[in-house]
Design an enzyme around this catalytic site. Structure first.
Site, PDB file in Angstrom:
ATOM      1  N   THR A 193       0.821  -1.207   0.000  1.00 50.69           N
ATOM      2  CA  THR A 193       0.000   0.000   0.000  1.00 50.69           C
ATOM      3  C   THR A 193       0.856   1.258   0.000  1.00 50.69           C
ATOM      4  OG1 THR A 193      -0.178  -0.054   2.423  1.00 50.69           O
ATOM      5  CG2 THR A 193      -1.913  -1.148   1.166  1.00 50.69           C
ATOM      6  N   GLY A 259       9.367  -5.488  -0.879  1.00 53.29           N
ATOM      7  CA  GLY A 259       8.451  -5.373  -2.012  1.00 53.29           C
ATOM      8  C   GLY A 259       8.915  -6.186  -3.208  1.00 53.29           C
ATOM      9  N   GLY A 275       0.584   2.471  -5.805  1.00 53.86           N
ATOM     10  CA  GLY A 275       1.718   3.375  -5.771  1.00 53.86           C
ATOM     11  C   GLY A 275       1.887   4.084  -7.093  1.00 53.86           C
ATOM     12  N   SER A 276       3.082   4.539  -7.357  1.00 57.63           N
ATOM     13  CA  SER A 276       3.339   5.312  -8.573  1.00 57.63           C
ATOM     14  C   SER A 276       3.367   4.419  -9.801  1.00 57.63           C
ATOM     15  CB  SER A 276       4.677   6.043  -8.442  1.00 57.63           C
ATOM     16  OG  SER A 276       5.756   5.119  -8.495  1.00 57.63           O
ATOM     17  N   THR A 277       3.104   5.031 -10.950  1.00 58.79           N
ATOM     18  CA  THR A 277       3.163   4.291 -12.207  1.00 58.79           C
ATOM     19  C   THR A 277       4.571   3.773 -12.466  1.00 58.79           C
ATOM     20  OG1 THR A 277       1.329   5.574 -13.142  1.00 58.79           O
ATOM     21  CG2 THR A 277       2.800   4.469 -14.700  1.00 58.79           C
ATOM     22  N   GLY A 280       5.094   0.868 -10.199  1.00 62.87           N
ATOM     23  CA  GLY A 280       4.120  -0.136 -10.597  1.00 62.87           C
ATOM     24  C   GLY A 280       4.533  -0.896 -11.840  1.00 62.87           C
ATOM     25  N   GLU A 297      -3.001  -0.456  -8.784  1.00 60.84           N
ATOM     26  CA  GLU A 297      -3.694   0.825  -8.615  1.00 60.84           C
ATOM     27  C   GLU A 297      -2.618   1.904  -8.627  1.00 60.84           C
ATOM     28  OE1 GLU A 297      -6.764   1.321  -8.721  1.00 60.84           O
ATOM     29  OE2 GLU A 297      -7.797  -0.522  -8.088  1.00 60.84           O
ATOM     30  N   GLU A 428       2.027  13.696 -13.975  1.00 60.05           N
ATOM     31  CA  GLU A 428       1.351  13.661 -12.678  1.00 60.05           C
ATOM     32  C   GLU A 428       2.349  14.019 -11.588  1.00 60.05           C
ATOM     33  OE1 GLU A 428      -1.145  10.689  -9.690  1.00 60.05           O
ATOM     34  OE2 GLU A 428       0.460   9.908 -10.959  1.00 60.05           O
ATOM     35  N   GLY A 490     -13.937  10.981  -4.364  1.00 61.42           N
ATOM     36  CA  GLY A 490     -15.173  10.709  -3.654  1.00 61.42           C
ATOM     37  C   GLY A 490     -15.897   9.464  -4.094  1.00 61.42           C
TER      38      GLY A 490
END
Length: 540
Positions: A193, A259, A275-277, A280, A297, A428, A490
Site C-alpha cells: 500500500t 516489495g 503506488g506510482s506508475t 508499478g 492501482e 502527474e 469521492g
C-alpha cells in the site's frame, strides 16, 4: 484515493517522513518522541510505544533496520519501528501458507463473521486510529476517521458478499451433464500500500481477500509504518479471539527489498500494489516474469471538464475540494481543469478567490483547511514542477512558493496559459498544482481528457443529458471512474475502484472486484451412464 464524504471539512493535517539512517533513530531519543507526550495518548491506546515491532506472523518481531517517523508540520519524531529482515520475510510467508490450510477450510459465511468482528474492532478504535492517520500520513482528522470508516464499510460489504460469491450453473449441450463454474481462493495475497491511504487501501484488499478464503501479507508504505502496526494489532486481536492463526493477516514492514521479494515470490498468488506508475511498472514486470497475478492501482492525471451550461455553484467548491484536499496527494486529485471558453475567466476568478480563502495553519486547529505535504522530497517535486511551468510559458494565478513556516508547507497553486499537451500538464505531480485549460468544443475536451497516459478518474459538469451519455459511452471518457456533476474524488465502496492504461487496470472494493482474489474453474460433471462428446463429435 478515495474520500468518503465530499463535504467533510479539513480539520487536521499532519504528515510524516521516514529517515532510514540508524543515526537518526538513535537521535530520536525517548524524551523527544511524540508518543510520550500526553496530547498523543491515542498512540498508546493503539498499543504503540517508543520502539515497535514491524513484523507479525502470529507473533511479533523485527530484526531489521530501525526507522523513525517524523511529523512534517514540525519535524518532530513520533516513534520508531523495527523493519523485517529477509529471513523474517521468508518465515512469515511460510507461516502464512500454513495458516491458509486452516483458513481455506472455514466456510465462507464463517469467514464473513470474522471479518464482521474486524469491522467492529475498528469501530471501537476509529477515533484513535483516525488520529494516528492524521498524525503520521498527513490526512485531515475527519478524513483519517473517514478512511478507517471506509475499512469498516468494506468489512460490512464483505460480510454480505461472503454468502453470495459463486459461479453460475450453465446449460450443457450434452444430456446427463452439468456445467458449472467453481471459484476458489488464490491462496496468499500480497498487499503493498501507499502512504496516502495507509488504512483504506489495505482494508479494500484485506476484507474481500479474507472472505474469498485467502490469507494476506501486508507491506505498508515505509513512511507510514505506525499505522500498519496499529491496524495489524487490531486485526490480530480478532483472530486470536477466534482461535485462528495470526498469520492469516501477516505484516512485514520494510522497503524495496521486501516489495521486490513479494513481486518475485511464486508463492504469492496475487500481488496487489498501490503506488506510482513508475514503480508499478517495475512490479508488473517482475510479477509477469513468473506469470503471476497482479492488481495494480497506480497514478492518475484526472480532469474536470466544465461546459457552458454547467452550474458554477457546483463547479467551484468541487474543483477546490478535489484539487487542494489532502494537499493534492490523492491519486484521484483533480490536476487538470478544462473550462469552456465562455466560462473560463469567470471560473478562474472564482476559484482563485476561493484559494485565497483556504485557511492554512496548524493542522490541529478545527478551522484549518490545508496542511503540509508528506515529505520534504514532495516539496522539492513541487518546486521542480513550478520551475517547469515557468519554462513552458505558464502563468501563476496564485501560489507557487514554499511557505515560511515550520514543516513541509507549500502554497496551493493555480496555473493558466499552458497548452493542453504541455509536458508538465501531462506529468502527474503529487502536489497541489491545478492546470487550467481553455477549450471550445465537446470533442476537443473529450480528446484532451483521454490524451494523457493515465486513466483513473474524470468528471464533466453539464446539464445536457445527451452530452452526459456521450461522456459515458464508447467515445467519451476512457477512465475507470467517469463522473457527472461531482469531482474526480469521492468514490463509494460499492463500486469497483480503479483505472485504465497506465493506472494499471486493477479493480478493488465493490462490484465484482472479488473475482480478482479468486481463481475460476469450469467444471463438467457427467451424471449419466453415457459418454457423449461436445460439438457432436463421434469417436467410436
Amino acid at each position: 484515493m478515495r474520500v468518503r464524504v465530499l463535504t467533510q471539512r479539513v480539520a487536521r493535517l499532519f504528515a510524516v517522513r521516514i529517515k532510514l539512517s540508524p543515526s537518526v533513530g538513535a537521535a530520536a531519543n525517548m524524551s523527544t518522541l511524540l508518543v510520550n507526550r500526553p496530547q498523543y495518548s491515542c498512540l498508546r491506546e493503539l498499543g504503540l510505544s517508543e520502539d515497535n515491532d514491524g513484523v507479525y506472523n502470529g507473533s511479533w518481531g523485527g530484526q531489521g533496520q530501525v526507522v523513525t517517523s517524523y511529523c512534517p508540520a514540525n519535524n518532530e519524531p513520533i516513534a520508531r519501528v523495527r523493519q523485517a529482515t529477509m529471513a523474517e520475510y521468508e518465515e512469515t510467508v511460510q507461516k502464512a501458507q500454513d495458516a491458509w490450510k486452516v483458513w481455506a477450510d472455514v466456510p465462507a459465511p464463517k469467514r464473513g463473521e470474522v471479518v464482521r468482528q474486524i469491522g467492529d474492532a475498528l469501530r471501537g478504535k476509529i477515533k484513535a486510529l483516525g488520529s494516528l492517520v492524521s498524525l503520521e500520513m498527513g490526512k485531515i482528522y475527519v478524513e483519517g476517521v473517514g478512511e478507517v470508516q471506509e475499512y469498516v464499510d468494506v468489512c460490512d460489504y464483505a460480510v454480505g458478499l461472503s454468502r453470495m460469491i459463486g459461479g453460475p450453473i450453465l446449460p450443457s449441450e450434452r444430456p446427463g451433464h452439468a456445467l458449472i463454474e467453481q471459484w476458489n481462493p488464490v491462496g496468499l495475497v500480497g498487499i503493498i500500500t501507499a502512504f496516502n491511504f495507509p488504512v483504506a487501501v489495505y482494508g479494500w484488499n484485506n476484507a474481500i481477500a479474507l472472505i474469498c478464503g485467502n490469507v494476506c501479507l501486508w507491506k505498508g508504505a515505509p513512511t507510514t509504518p505506525l499505522t500498519s502496526v496499529a491496524v495489524t494489532r487490531i486485526v490480530a486481536e480478532v483472530l486470536e479471539r477466534n482461535h485462528l492463526p495470526g498469520a492469516i493477516c501477516s505484516m512485514t514492514c520494510g522497503g524495496a527489498d521486501i516489495g521486490t521479494a513479494m513481486a518475485k515470490d511464486e508463492r504469492v498468488g496475487l500481488l496487489s500494489f498501490t503506488g506510482s506508475t513508475q514503480v508499478g511498472k517495475q512490479v508488473a514486470m517482475m510479477v509477469q516474469e513468473r506469470f503471476g497475478r497482479q492488481l495494480l492501482e497506480l497514478g492518475g492525471n484526472n480532469a474536470i471538464i466544465v461546459f457552458e451550461d454547467a452550474d458554477l455553484n457546483l463547479v467551484v467548491p468541487s474543483a477546490v475540494f478535489a484539487s487542494v484536499g489532502t494537499a493534492g496527494q490523492r491519486c484521484t486529485t483533480t490536476r487538470r481543469l478544462m473550462l469552456h471558453e465562455s466560462v473560463h475567466d469567470d471560473v478562474v476568478e472564482r476559484i482563485a478567490k476561493a484559494y485565497k480563502q483556504i485557511r492554512i495553519g496548524d493542522p490541529w486547529e478545527p478551522s484549518t483547511l490545508y496542511g503540509p505535504l508528506h515529505t520534504k522530497q514532495a516539496v522539492q517535486q513541487y518546486l521542480a514542477a513550478i520551475e517547469q511551468v515557468k519554462q513552458q510559458g505558464g502563468t501563476l494565478v496564485c501560489g507557487g512558493k514554499i511557505m515560511d513556516r515550520p514543516g513541509n508547507y507549500v502554497e496551493p497553486t493555480i496555473i493558466t496559459g499552458l497548452p493542453h499537451d504541455a509536458p508538465i500538464v501531462h506529468t502527474e505531480t503529487f502536489v497541489p498544482i491545478l492546470y487550467v485549460l481553455k477549450f471550445k468544443t465537446e470533442d476537443e475536451a473529450f480528446a484532451w481528457n483521454n490524451e494523457v497516459k493515465q486513466g483513473l478518474s474524470s468528471s464533466i459538469f453539464t446539464k445536457d443529458m445527451g452530452r452526459v451519455f456521450r461522456w459515458l459511452g464508447p467515445k467519451g471518457s476512457d477512465c475507470g471512474i467517469v463522473n457527472v456533476n461531482i469531482p474526480t474524488s469521492g468514490a463509494e465502496i460499492g463500486g469497483a475502484f480503479g483505472g485504465e492504461k497506465h493506472t494499471g487496470g486493477g479493480r478493488e472494493s465493490g462490484s465484482d472486484s472479488w473475482k480478482q482474489y479468486m481463481r475460476r474453474s469450469t467444471c463438467t460433471i457427467n451424471y449419466s451412464k453415457d459418454l457423449p462428446l461436445a460439438q457432436g463429435i463421434k469417436f467410436e
